[in-house]
Design a protein around this motif. Structure first.
Motif, PDB file in Angstrom:
ATOM      1  N   LYS A   1      25.206 -17.700  27.171  1.00 57.30           N
ATOM      2  CA  LYS A   1      26.476 -18.429  27.451  1.00 57.30           C
ATOM      3  C   LYS A   1      27.629 -17.968  26.238  1.00 57.30           C
ATOM      4  O   LYS A   1      28.659 -17.986  26.439  1.00 57.30           O
ATOM      5  N   VAL A   2      27.002 -17.839  25.152  1.00 57.09           N
ATOM      6  CA  VAL A   2      27.910 -17.531  23.947  1.00 57.09           C
ATOM      7  C   VAL A   2      28.423 -16.237  24.041  1.00 57.09           C
ATOM      8  O   VAL A   2      29.790 -15.966  24.093  1.00 57.09           O
ATOM      9  N   ILE A   3      27.870 -15.217  24.624  1.00 58.11           N
ATOM     10  CA  ILE A   3      28.432 -14.014  24.699  1.00 58.11           C
ATOM     11  C   ILE A   3      29.416 -13.914  25.908  1.00 58.11           C
ATOM     12  O   ILE A   3      30.490 -13.596  25.781  1.00 58.11           O
ATOM     13  N   ASP A   4      29.182 -14.595  27.004  1.00 57.70           N
ATOM     14  CA  ASP A   4      29.912 -14.715  28.168  1.00 57.70           C
ATOM     15  C   ASP A   4      31.230 -15.567  27.676  1.00 57.70           C
ATOM     16  O   ASP A   4      32.223 -15.192  28.093  1.00 57.70           O
ATOM     17  N   GLY A   5      31.034 -16.695  26.972  1.00 54.92           N
ATOM     18  CA  GLY A   5      32.236 -17.521  26.519  1.00 54.92           C
ATOM     19  C   GLY A   5      33.250 -16.775  25.663  1.00 54.92           C
ATOM     20  O   GLY A   5      34.369 -16.929  25.915  1.00 54.92           O
ATOM     21  N   SER A   6      32.557 -16.033  24.908  1.00 53.51           N
ATOM     22  CA  SER A   6      33.371 -15.130  23.900  1.00 53.51           C
ATOM     23  C   SER A   6      34.187 -14.267  24.738  1.00 53.51           C
ATOM     24  O   SER A   6      35.493 -13.804  24.372  1.00 53.51           O
ATOM     25  N   ALA A   7      33.612 -13.659  25.740  1.00 56.87           N
ATOM     26  CA  ALA A   7      34.200 -12.629  26.560  1.00 56.87           C
ATOM     27  C   ALA A   7      35.410 -13.331  27.123  1.00 56.87           C
ATOM     28  O   ALA A   7      36.608 -12.751  27.311  1.00 56.87           O
ATOM     29  N   GLU A   8      35.087 -14.647  27.849  1.00 61.21           N
ATOM     30  CA  GLU A   8      36.282 -15.308  28.562  1.00 61.21           C
ATOM     31  C   GLU A   8      37.435 -15.719  27.497  1.00 61.21           C
ATOM     32  O   GLU A   8      38.735 -15.738  28.055  1.00 61.21           O
ATOM     33  N   HIS A   9      37.093 -15.927  26.348  1.00 64.21           N
ATOM     34  CA  HIS A   9      38.172 -16.334  25.349  1.00 64.21           C
ATOM     35  C   HIS A   9      38.662 -15.031  24.681  1.00 64.21           C
ATOM     36  O   HIS A   9      39.130 -15.489  23.223  1.00 64.21           O
ATOM     37  N   GLY A  10      38.451 -13.972  24.938  1.00 66.76           N
ATOM     38  CA  GLY A  10      39.030 -12.782  24.271  1.00 66.76           C
ATOM     39  C   GLY A  10      38.420 -12.682  22.881  1.00 66.76           C
ATOM     40  O   GLY A  10      39.185 -12.063  22.027  1.00 66.76           O
ATOM     41  N   GLY A  11      37.385 -13.076  22.448  1.00 67.54           N
ATOM     42  CA  GLY A  11      36.694 -13.112  21.068  1.00 67.54           C
ATOM     43  C   GLY A  11      36.993 -14.032  20.209  1.00 67.54           C
ATOM     44  O   GLY A  11      36.838 -13.994  19.259  1.00 67.54           O
ATOM     45  N   GLY A  12      38.041 -15.008  20.612  1.00 66.69           N
ATOM     46  CA  GLY A  12      38.503 -16.288  19.714  1.00 66.69           C
ATOM     47  C   GLY A  12      37.536 -17.150  19.767  1.00 66.69           C
ATOM     48  O   GLY A  12      36.458 -17.374  20.433  1.00 66.69           O
ATOM     49  N   VAL A  13      37.796 -18.245  18.816  1.00 67.55           N
ATOM     50  CA  VAL A  13      37.051 -19.305  18.825  1.00 67.55           C
ATOM     51  C   VAL A  13      37.111 -20.236  20.042  1.00 67.55           C
ATOM     52  O   VAL A  13      38.367 -20.449  20.505  1.00 67.55           O
ATOM     53  N   PHE A  14      36.000 -20.863  20.385  1.00 61.97           N
ATOM     54  CA  PHE A  14      35.981 -21.832  21.574  1.00 61.97           C
ATOM     55  C   PHE A  14      34.717 -22.770  21.121  1.00 61.97           C
ATOM     56  O   PHE A  14      34.000 -22.615  20.442  1.00 61.97           O
ATOM     57  N   SER A  15      34.862 -23.650  22.122  1.00 65.12           N
ATOM     58  CA  SER A  15      33.819 -24.687  21.978  1.00 65.12           C
ATOM     59  C   SER A  15      32.981 -24.437  23.231  1.00 65.12           C
ATOM     60  O   SER A  15      33.269 -24.271  24.395  1.00 65.12           O
ATOM     61  N   LEU A  16      31.395 -24.515  22.916  1.00 69.61           N
ATOM     62  CA  LEU A  16      30.426 -24.600  24.047  1.00 69.61           C
ATOM     63  C   LEU A  16      29.504 -25.675  23.726  1.00 69.61           C
ATOM     64  O   LEU A  16      28.670 -25.614  22.626  1.00 69.61           O
TER      65      LEU A  16
END
Length: 307
Positions: A263-278
């Motif tokens: 989920k972290v890897i997929d979320g990072s891809a979705e946010h272009g490698g930027g900081v996000f909340s999971l």
């Protein structure tokens, strides 16, 4: 005959100054899995059995072999080859007669990785002329772990508690029954364990955690493996085949950890490698790298881990 890594003499000028940390092997050996099993080199009938049970076997010419049996152990090492990609040969400390004879014996085999017992200085690592795992288990070696880890043909570090404590004039590396934290490492031993891990990481080398001598203490072994994984150790050494399954299980991420990492890897891809909340957790660069480590351990799982 094996192909040695370094053909020249040990020359301290080669490792002085900043060059110490600049030399890296481009195709350095790595353990095939997390469970490294010691096997006495004077017991050739156990070589293949040990290799069948573990990811890597450490054929031991040092502490596991009495001095009067070391000549026979070296002969057995030469006469009974096993897979060199999954074999380490532990040699005696530099400066001893056995050390030179051990190196001569290894040079007559296809083994290319040695573990130098009681490693204490850069010159002795270079002098092996093999890819070398430095075993940090003396007070002097502990104070030089960083420089040793930076040596060009040092591919990894391991640490040992019992020789370390003996060198301190002590009697026990662990707290005993009736003491607080019974079974855990005493502070000095724990400090060397941490320092070895940091020195290895600082120079891009792998680290192997020490053996758990109490074979019946499965809970203690499991706890130490869990801690080793959390600190980024690559492998844990062991002295009995029964410990292998617990080490492998400890280094294999749980299904929950794998799901989180994906989920972290997929979320990072979705946010272009930027900081996000999971799920309420902030995910930034360091957390992303931790997720990548989790998934890398899945890829490294031994084929027979469920056997």
């Amino acid at each position: 005959m094996t192909t040695m890594f370094f053909d020249g003499p040990a020359d301290n000028s080669l490792v002085s100054g900043s060059s110490l940390g600049d030399s890296q092997l481009s195709n350095a050996w790595l353990p095939a899995g997390p469970a490294l099993l010691f096997c006495p080199a004077d017991r050739p009938e156990r070589y293949q059995k040990a290799l069948d049970r573990a990811d890597v076997v450490i054929l031991d010419l040092e502490d596991a072999v009495s001095p009067e049996n070391r000549a026979a152990a070296r002969e057995a090492l030469i006469a009974n080859p096993i897979d060199p990609d999954r074999t380490i040969v532990r040699i005696n400390p530099a400066g001893t007669g056995d050390y030179r004879r051990d190196l001569a014996a290894v040079s007559e085999t296809n083994y290319r990785v040695v573990m130098q017992a009681k490693s204490e200085d850069v010159a002795s690592i270079l002098d092996t002329a093999f890819q070398t795992i430095a075993l940090i288990e003396t007070p002097l070696g502990a104070t030089r772990a960083n420089d040793i880890a930076a040596t060009s043909n040092c591919i990894g570090l391991m640490w040992g508690a019992e020789d370390l404590v003996a060198g301190l004039g002590g009697t026990s590396s662990r707290f005993g029954p009736g003491e607080p934290r019974a079974g855990e490492y005493r502070d000095v031993a724990a400090w060397v364990r941490s320092m070895v891990r940091i020195a290895a990481a600082a120079h891009g080398k792998f680290a192997v955690d020490s053996v758990h001598l109490d074979i019946d203490d499965v809970d203690g072994l499991v706890a130490e493996v869990r801690d080793a994984v959390a600190l980024g150790y690559t492998a844990t050494a062991c002295i009995h085949p029964s410990q292998v399954e617990h080490i492998r299980a400890g280094y294999q991420p749980s299904e929950e950890s794998i799901a989180w990492a994906r989920k972290v890897i997929d979320g990072s891809a979705e946010h272009g490698g930027g900081v996000f909340s999971l799920d309420g957790q902030m995910i930034d660069g360091p957390v992303l790298r931790q997720a990548e480590v989790v998934l890398s351990r899945v890829a490294e799982r031994p084929a027979d881990a469920d056997a």
